[in-house]
Design an enzyme around this catalytic site. Structure first.
Site, PDB file in Angstrom:
ATOM      1  N   SER A 173       0.197  -0.751 -12.571  1.00  0.00           N
ATOM      2  CA  SER A 173       0.141   0.470 -13.379  1.00  0.00           C
ATOM      3  C   SER A 173      -0.709   0.227 -14.628  1.00  0.00           C
ATOM      4  O   SER A 173      -0.967  -0.910 -15.003  1.00  0.00           O
ATOM      5  CB  SER A 173       1.550   0.878 -13.796  1.00  0.00           C
ATOM      6  OG  SER A 173       2.049  -0.057 -14.742  1.00  0.00           O
TER       7      SER A 173
ATOM      8  N   GLU B  58      -8.915  -6.823  -5.999  1.00  0.00           N
ATOM      9  CA  GLU B  58      -8.623  -5.408  -5.880  1.00  0.00           C
ATOM     10  C   GLU B  58      -9.015  -4.678  -7.159  1.00  0.00           C
ATOM     11  O   GLU B  58      -9.674  -3.652  -7.127  1.00  0.00           O
ATOM     12  CB  GLU B  58      -7.122  -5.240  -5.608  1.00  0.00           C
ATOM     13  CG  GLU B  58      -6.707  -3.829  -5.300  1.00  0.00           C
ATOM     14  CD  GLU B  58      -5.227  -3.753  -4.930  1.00  0.00           C
ATOM     15  OE1 GLU B  58      -4.911  -3.048  -3.985  1.00  0.00           O
ATOM     16  OE2 GLU B  58      -4.403  -4.406  -5.596  1.00  0.00           O
TER      17      GLU B  58
END
Lengths: 398, 386
Positions: free
Chosen positions: A383, A242
């Site tokens: 994050s 990803e």
């Protein structure tokens, strides 16, 4: 050293262009060019068209196109430029590779063709209310009972769950070991009794993410991928894929293009905004950041074929981190260019199906929601702070 | 699309890196700095032996026919070691002007002298009023029989005090800041009427201010068209920026390595300071800047030889924006992460900080290049001005 694509790669690009011209429906192209949303069946039909020659990112043996990373890169660039709908992500980009890498033969035979044909839509059940950045602390339990697991718990931030047929989940199968070692990777049919999907509306007014609740959901044990309690490893593999593909260069390019277009039409005291030095320098500064990111991605793509299996160019680690920052900077440009015309909220009209573009200022009206949603880029799929933790440890050895 | 070095390029990289490793430690550098001219003549001879001084010149002039990528490789290694010798002034700047502007006869005479390490050159382009504008030339060259007479002042001439010959930009026609009317004149450093005052730069290198009072130059020593040299100057400046970007990336790489080493050894509160998350994140910020800079230095090297001037200038400016901003970011982070020791002359990291800060100011800082890039229509070149 050379930035130009080879003759074969240029021919491939031509072929892709021709393929898009021959196959993508004009109506879809027009909608996308106007920045409008596609309905589920339009996306599925689009995915089936783009996957005609195999799933672009998969190897041949599993129904993929068997393309090199450079070819995949070219394909994506052309699809974005056309524009055509990018393939619906989660099945193809996330769970598909996990299934063909770690799944059983039965799973490969059943799931992969259905993903390639856009018959099954997938969503990702990783995050939980109490497990965000600390993903491994997830609590959704799967208890073995005969030939079934019984799943109880809750997932959150589940993109596309309202459309999806299946969800791939990380579940806790052993609560008594180190948290990473008691996690399994389970495929769950969303139509199973006990599954409830609830929408979450985000600050851009859109409904993308959901909460998914599991109340004594019975899942056949053959839906376990790989081995029990080995799910964390599979998830790390998935998240690696990803991050690798997540530089968002195409998205940022499109935003900068749109910002310039708006600035050509915007007037400041009788002169065009695009002619103002301060604005031009702001755009140029973001373009520099984007170019540096793009070349970094090309370096990673070019070196990937030469890397040993399971290793990546260290530069790949910055793609997601930097990519989200550039996406955000380009969304800010869009806001700056739109100025007061960003004020109008079109989301209600869109929900009611009245989504004809308002004359001249459609891009301007979309710029505020684009800016608001862009703040999610440095939060989702690890994050920025988590990315930095990973880079510090894995790349810098701190 | 290919980011690999060729076999020959890899050999070049290995040999120059080995030389730096063997002979250019921080201690060596200190020693070289105390030599008469502020750098090592012995190292200059080694560069000649290795063929580095001949690198970018055509084979028929005794060169190796290297391009911008070869220069990038060498400059990156030099940036890592923080070299003091006038390679940039002699080979990249003056050498570039000769390569792109000189006649066959001039090349045949001068390039072998450079290649063998017998002659050092400098390029006098800057003037007290010109800041970063290369076309802002007030130094005048007037016709005088079959030669020219030069009058004016040049300042910040990189390694001007060590040069045997100096290439001077001077105006033969037109007003200050006009593209037409600029010529290039090759002047002996000891020519009558030329005075120079050498001084150290902030990063421990050397520069000179030069005054020209009725300095006579023979026609044979005019490089190219006496009224049309600006396109050559601007191409060389773009190549120079690409070379500086590579040098900076070399320095950044070393700053990152030195800083990581410090984070892994220095202890406070009973732990290695690299275990603290705030410091880890600063180190990652440095790493991101380094990788982005590396990408842009490669981009600049590839685009520096692009024949379309606008495309070349946009690419080179974009790279210099990245490098200038990263010089500040990486420089400041590396000092902060070292704490007090980073502020001392004893430690190498401060010297790198000083050098990359000075690199930002050469041939246009980040703000200058951002302005140029914006004026040229941005990176895609499509912001049409009206």
């Amino acid at each position: 050293m050379d930035l130009a694509f080879t003759k074969e790669e240029r021919a491939f690009r031509e072929e892709v262009r021709q393929f898009l011209r021959d196959n993508v429906l004009p109506e879809i192209r027009r909608k996308l060019a106007e920045g409008r949303k596609l309905a589920k069946d339009e996306i599925a039909a689009g995915a089936r068209i783009l996957n005609k020659r195999g799933v672009p990112t998969w190897p041949k043996e599993y129904g993929g196109a068997g393309w090199t990373l450079v070819q995949q890169y070219i394909f994506e660039e052309e699809v974005r430029a056309f524009p055509a709908q990018l393939t619906f992500g989660m099945g193809e980009s996330l769970v598909g590779p996990v299934i063909y890498t770690f799944g059983s033969e039965v799973q490969k035979k059943y799931y992969l063709p259905r993903i390639a044909n856009a018959e099954d839509w997938w969503c990702q059940g990783f995050s939980e209310p109490g497990a965000g950045s600390d993903l491994a602390s997830l609590k959704t339990r799967a208890v073995r009972n005969g030939d079934r697991y019984v799943v109880d718990g809750q997932k959150i931030w589940t993109s596309g769950a309202q459309y999806a047929d299946w969800i791939f989940c990380l579940v806790r199968t052993d609560p008594d070991v180190k948290k990473q070692q008691g996690i399994s990777f389970l495929l769950i049919d969303l139509k199973t009794p006990g599954v409830t999907v609830r929408p979450i509306r985000l600050i851009d007014g859109d409904h993308v993410v959901n909460e998914v609740f599991f109340d004594s959901v019975r899942v056949p044990i053959e839906n376990l991928v790989g081995e029990e309690n080995k799910g964390w490893g599979y998830a790390k593999y998935l998240l690696g894929n990803e991050r690798f593909g997540d530089a968002g260069v195409g998205i940022s390019k499109e935003r900068i293009r749109l910002a310039k277009e708006l600035a050509e039409r915007a007037c400041v005291r009788g002169a065009r905004l695009i002619d103002q030095t301060a604005f031009r320098e702001k755009v140029a500064a973001v373009e520099v950041q984007l170019k540096a990111l793009e070349i970094t991605q090309l370096r990673v793509v070019a070196s990937a074929s030469k890397q040993q299996k399971g290793t990546q160019d260290p530069a790949s680690s910055i793609l997601k981190l930097r990519g989200s920052e550039v996406e955000q900077a380009s969304a800010e440009l869009l806001m700056d260019a739109a100025g007061p015309y960003a004020l109008r909220d079109l989301s209600q009209e869109e929900r009611e199906g009245r989504n004809e573009p308002p004359v001249g200022a459609y891009g301007a009206a979309r710029s505020a929601p684009t800016y608001f949603y862009s703040r999610a880029a440095s939060i989702y799929s690890g994050s920025s702070e988590i990315q930095k933790n990973i880079i510090a440890k894995a790349i810098l050895g701190l | 699309m290919n980011f690999d070095l060729s076999e020959e390029q890899r050999l070049l990289k290995d040999s120059v890196e080995r030389l730096m490793l063997d002979s250019y430690s921080f201690g060596d550098r200190r020693k070289y700095q105390t030599e008469k001219r502020g750098f090592s003549e012995a190292m200059w001879a080694r560069y000649a032996e290795l063929g580095l001084l001949a690198l970018p010149f055509a084979e028929e002039h005794g060169g190796f026919g290297g391009g911008a990528v070869e220069t990038m490789i060498v400059m990156e290694a030099f940036g890592k070691a923080l070299i003091l010798e006038p390679y940039f002034a002699t080979v990249v700047l003056a050498g570039g002007l000769l390569r792109l502007g000189a006649s066959e006869a001039q090349k045949a005479e001068l390039i072998p002298l450079i290649a063998e390490g017998r002659t050092k050159l400098a390029f006098a382009y800057a003037e007290p009023q010109s800041r970063y504008d290369l076309v802002d030339v007030e130094t005048r060259a007037k016709r005088d029989g079959d030669g020219w007479i030069l009058n004016g002042s040049k300042d910040l001439v990189l390694h001007g005090d060590a040069a045997d010959k100096i290439i001077v930009s001077a105006r033969t026609a037109g007003d200050t800041r006009e593209n037409d009317g600029v010529g290039l004149f090759l002047v002996d450093a000891d020519a009558p009427g030329l005075t120079r005052r050498g001084y150290p730069t902030q990063d421990g290198l050397r520069a000179a201010d030069i005054t020209l009072e009725r300095v006579r130059v023979e026609t044979a020593n005019v490089i190219g068209d006496p009224a049309g040299a600006f396109p050559v100057i601007s191409r060389v400046a773009d190549e120079a920026v690409a070379a500086l970007c590579a040098e900076a990336v070399g320095s950044f790489t070393q700053m990152q390595a030195i800083t990581l080493d410090y984070l892994k050894t220095r202890e406070q509160f009973g732990k290695k300071i690299g275990s603290f998350q705030v410091l880890q994140h600063r180190a990652v910020d440095m790493f991101v800047d380094l990788e982005q800079s590396r990408s842009m230095a490669i981009y600049a090297a590839i685009m520096a030889v692009e024949s379309d001037a606008s495309e070349r200038e946009r690419a080179v400016s974009a790279a210099k924006v990245q490098i200038g901003r990263s010089a500040k970011a990486i420089g400041q982070q590396s000092i902060q992460l070292h704490g007090g020791i980073g502020m001392t002359m004893e430690h190498s990291v401060g010297h790198y900080f000083k050098h990359v800060t000075m690199l930002d100011t050469l041939f246009g800082d980040a703000e200058h290049h951002l302005r140029r890039l914006a004026a040229l229509g941005g990176l895609s070149g499509d912001q049409r001005m009206e």
